[in-house]
Design a protein around this motif. Structure first.
Motif, PDB file in Angstrom:
ATOM      1  N   LYS A 166       0.897   6.033   5.901  1.00 48.55           N
ATOM      2  CA  LYS A 166       1.955   7.006   6.183  1.00 48.55           C
ATOM      3  C   LYS A 166       1.360   8.406   6.211  1.00 48.55           C
ATOM      4  O   LYS A 166       0.691   8.813   5.257  1.00 48.55           O
ATOM      5  CB  LYS A 166       3.048   6.937   5.104  1.00 48.55           C
ATOM      6  CG  LYS A 166       3.834   5.653   5.116  1.00 48.55           C
ATOM      7  CD  LYS A 166       5.154   5.801   4.348  1.00 48.55           C
ATOM      8  CE  LYS A 166       4.918   6.038   2.878  1.00 48.55           C
ATOM      9  NZ  LYS A 166       6.195   6.017   2.113  1.00 48.55           N
ATOM     10  N   THR A 167       1.611   9.124   7.280  1.00 50.68           N
ATOM     11  CA  THR A 167       1.136  10.499   7.409  1.00 50.68           C
ATOM     12  C   THR A 167       2.209  11.353   8.048  1.00 50.68           C
ATOM     13  O   THR A 167       2.754  10.981   9.107  1.00 50.68           O
ATOM     14  CB  THR A 167      -0.159  10.576   8.245  1.00 50.68           C
ATOM     15  OG1 THR A 167      -1.238   9.953   7.543  1.00 50.68           O
ATOM     16  CG2 THR A 167      -0.535  12.027   8.520  1.00 50.68           C
ATOM     17  N   ASP A 168       2.530  12.462   7.421  1.00 42.32           N
ATOM     18  CA  ASP A 168       3.438  13.450   7.998  1.00 42.32           C
ATOM     19  C   ASP A 168       2.609  14.520   8.677  1.00 42.32           C
ATOM     20  O   ASP A 168       1.754  15.165   8.049  1.00 42.32           O
ATOM     21  CB  ASP A 168       4.309  14.076   6.903  1.00 42.32           C
ATOM     22  CG  ASP A 168       5.364  13.109   6.405  1.00 42.32           C
ATOM     23  OD1 ASP A 168       6.318  12.849   7.158  1.00 42.32           O
ATOM     24  OD2 ASP A 168       5.232  12.604   5.268  1.00 42.32           O
TER      25      ASP A 168
ATOM     26  N   TYR B  93       3.616  12.874   3.120  1.00 49.02           N
ATOM     27  CA  TYR B  93       2.511  11.941   2.876  1.00 49.02           C
ATOM     28  C   TYR B  93       1.348  12.215   3.824  1.00 49.02           C
ATOM     29  O   TYR B  93       1.540  12.630   4.965  1.00 49.02           O
ATOM     30  CB  TYR B  93       2.973  10.499   3.075  1.00 49.02           C
ATOM     31  CG  TYR B  93       4.178  10.115   2.241  1.00 49.02           C
ATOM     32  CD1 TYR B  93       4.019   9.644   0.942  1.00 49.02           C
ATOM     33  CD2 TYR B  93       5.474  10.230   2.756  1.00 49.02           C
ATOM     34  CE1 TYR B  93       5.125   9.294   0.170  1.00 49.02           C
ATOM     35  CE2 TYR B  93       6.577   9.890   1.994  1.00 49.02           C
ATOM     36  CZ  TYR B  93       6.403   9.420   0.703  1.00 49.02           C
ATOM     37  OH  TYR B  93       7.489   9.082  -0.059  1.00 49.02           O
TER      38      TYR B  93
ATOM     39  N   ASP C 275      -1.045   4.637   1.655  1.00 49.37           N
ATOM     40  CA  ASP C 275      -0.934   3.218   1.999  1.00 49.37           C
ATOM     41  C   ASP C 275      -0.939   2.407   0.707  1.00 49.37           C
ATOM     42  O   ASP C 275      -1.971   2.254   0.054  1.00 49.37           O
ATOM     43  CB  ASP C 275      -2.108   2.806   2.896  1.00 49.37           C
ATOM     44  CG  ASP C 275      -2.033   1.355   3.348  1.00 49.37           C
ATOM     45  OD1 ASP C 275      -1.122   0.642   2.890  1.00 49.37           O
ATOM     46  OD2 ASP C 275      -2.901   0.945   4.135  1.00 49.37           O
TER      47      ASP C 275
END
Length: 420
Positions: free
Chosen positions: A31-33, A81, A85
């Motif tokens: 997860k990456t913002d 985030y 993971d």
């Protein structure tokens, strides 16, 4: 004290051979913002950027939580985030001491008679192979061990023996049942921090509690029947040293080791500091006195403690505050960090709530990084000082600077936490 310290030059991080570091199981999509990623790249140091450029080598995960208050001072939380993971294994090391301490408090509150307090003398017997007795504690005010003094030492200096004793009091089965009932089903705590076999770790000691010299509760030795899910094999590194200090030319097997995903660690911390912000089922069953006790010791510094007392040349104030540990930076008096870190096998982890009473800001920041350039575990050759702690320092500086500059509609009040 000005928190905007000059950038401390450090060695450039060593770039790792990818194949030597990856666990055997391929992780799911992290997860990456984009907003957080852009913020860190735009404002981070060259060292931070060089780490962020190599997520597979450093296996970092970052969670930043922005907190906003309404006019009644009620907080809301927005999580961001970066490369998070929960299926990617990292060794949680001492971070498991947080849920162990919380589960121990819950067990005392729900399963023991009221006569057993946090400060009752806790005498531990030896009931199985590998176990040891404890009848005195010279670090405590009365010279006797207690749940209170063990928990103090866990948060002040991350004491391993204190963790072992809480593990034995709670029992492996009860410990994991409490955690799983709160929905943290990927968490597992399987072992003490002392060499023992899996069988020995399932056995926990007989314990007696005394009040004014009188036995008020006896806990028999226990055996855990808890069924762990070890179906996913976890292999890390290219070689490791075994218990006999022999070099084994194979990855180290972490399949049956403790596990605590970063998201779960931060939510546990949030559930203590802001219990009303998480569903009731996710809260540990704590008393008002428990909360006050935890608020104090989650943020206390070794120099502030008298019983136990510490040599501050070894246990300096940022000893367990990773966002300040590079260069042994001192925390300004107006800034309190409520946190639990862990370090082992090249993994560094910290989950923290930061409260600044002068600039009136607050946020959660949690991160993990892996720094093991040679791919060999148990050789004590990890880049903690050169790369690991500077990573935490530089990450904190970006978030802290952003927090100081961003506009808030309502200024937070810290009355509930600031007085502890």
């Amino acid at each position: 004290m000005n928190l905007h310290l000059p950038y401390l030059p450090s060695m450039k991080p060593v770039f790792y051979i990818l194949i030597s570091l990856l666990p055997a199981v391929v992780s799911a999509q992290p997860k990456t913002d984009t907003w957080l990623k852009d913020l860190l790249y735009r404002n981070g140091s060259s060292l931070l950027e060089s780490i962020l450029d190599h997520p597979d080598s450093f296996q970092y995960q970052i969670i930043y939580t922005r907190i906003d208050r309404d006019k009644k001072n009620r907080p809301s939380f927005h999580h961001f985030y970066f490369n998070v993971d929960r299926s990617r294994y990292f060794n949680p090391a001492s971070t498991v001491k947080l849920p162990t301490a919380l589960a121990a408090l819950e067990k005392r509150n729900t399963q023991l008679p009221q006569e057993v307090t946090l400060y009752s003398a806790m005498l531990t017997d030896s009931s199985y192979a590998g176990q040891s007795r404890v009848e005195t504690d010279t670090s405590s005010a009365d010279g006797l061990p207690s749940l209170a003094n063990y928990i103090k030492k866990i948060f002040l200096v991350s004491d391993n023996d204190a963790y072992n004793r809480l593990y034995e009091f709670t029992g492996q089965q009860t410990l994991n049942e409490i955690i799983h009932k709160k929905g943290y089903t990927q968490v597992r705590i399987t072992r003490r921090f002392v060499p023992m076999t899996p069988e020995e770790n399932r056995h926990t000691n007989a314990i007696r509690f005394l009040q004014n010299g009188r036995t008020v509760y006896e806990q028999p030795a226990a055996f855990s029947h808890f069924e762990f899910d070890f179906s996913r094999q976890v292999l890390i590194g290219k070689a490791h040293y075994d218990r006999k200090d022999s070099l084994v030319q194979q990855p180290m097997d972490f399949t049956q080791h403790n596990n605590l995903p970063l998201e779960d660690l931060q939510q546990m911390l949030q559930s203590v500091l802001f219990p009303e912000s998480v569903p009731a089922m996710r809260r540990f069953q704590l008393t008002p006195d428990d909360y006050r006790f935890l608020y104090h010791y989650l943020s206390a510094l070794p120099s502030e403690s008298r019983k136990p007392s510490y040599d501050t040349t070894e246990f300096f104030d940022s000893y367990t505050k990773f966002f300040f540990k590079a260069g042994r930076r001192k925390l300004p008096p107006y800034l309190r960090v409520f946190n639990k870190p862990g370090w082992s096998y090249g993994f560094l982890t910290d989950a923290a709530y930061v409260m600044d009473t002068v600039n009136k800001l607050e946020f959660f920041l949690s991160a993990v990084i892996y720094v093991n350039a040679d791919g060999i575990l148990n050789d004590n050759q990890y880049e903690y000082e050169e790369t690991g702690y500077p990573f935490f320092r530089d990450l904190f500086q970006v978030i802290y600077t952003y927090e100081k500059e961003r506009r808030r509609r309502y200024t937070p009040s810290f009355s509930r936490l600031a007085g502890n």
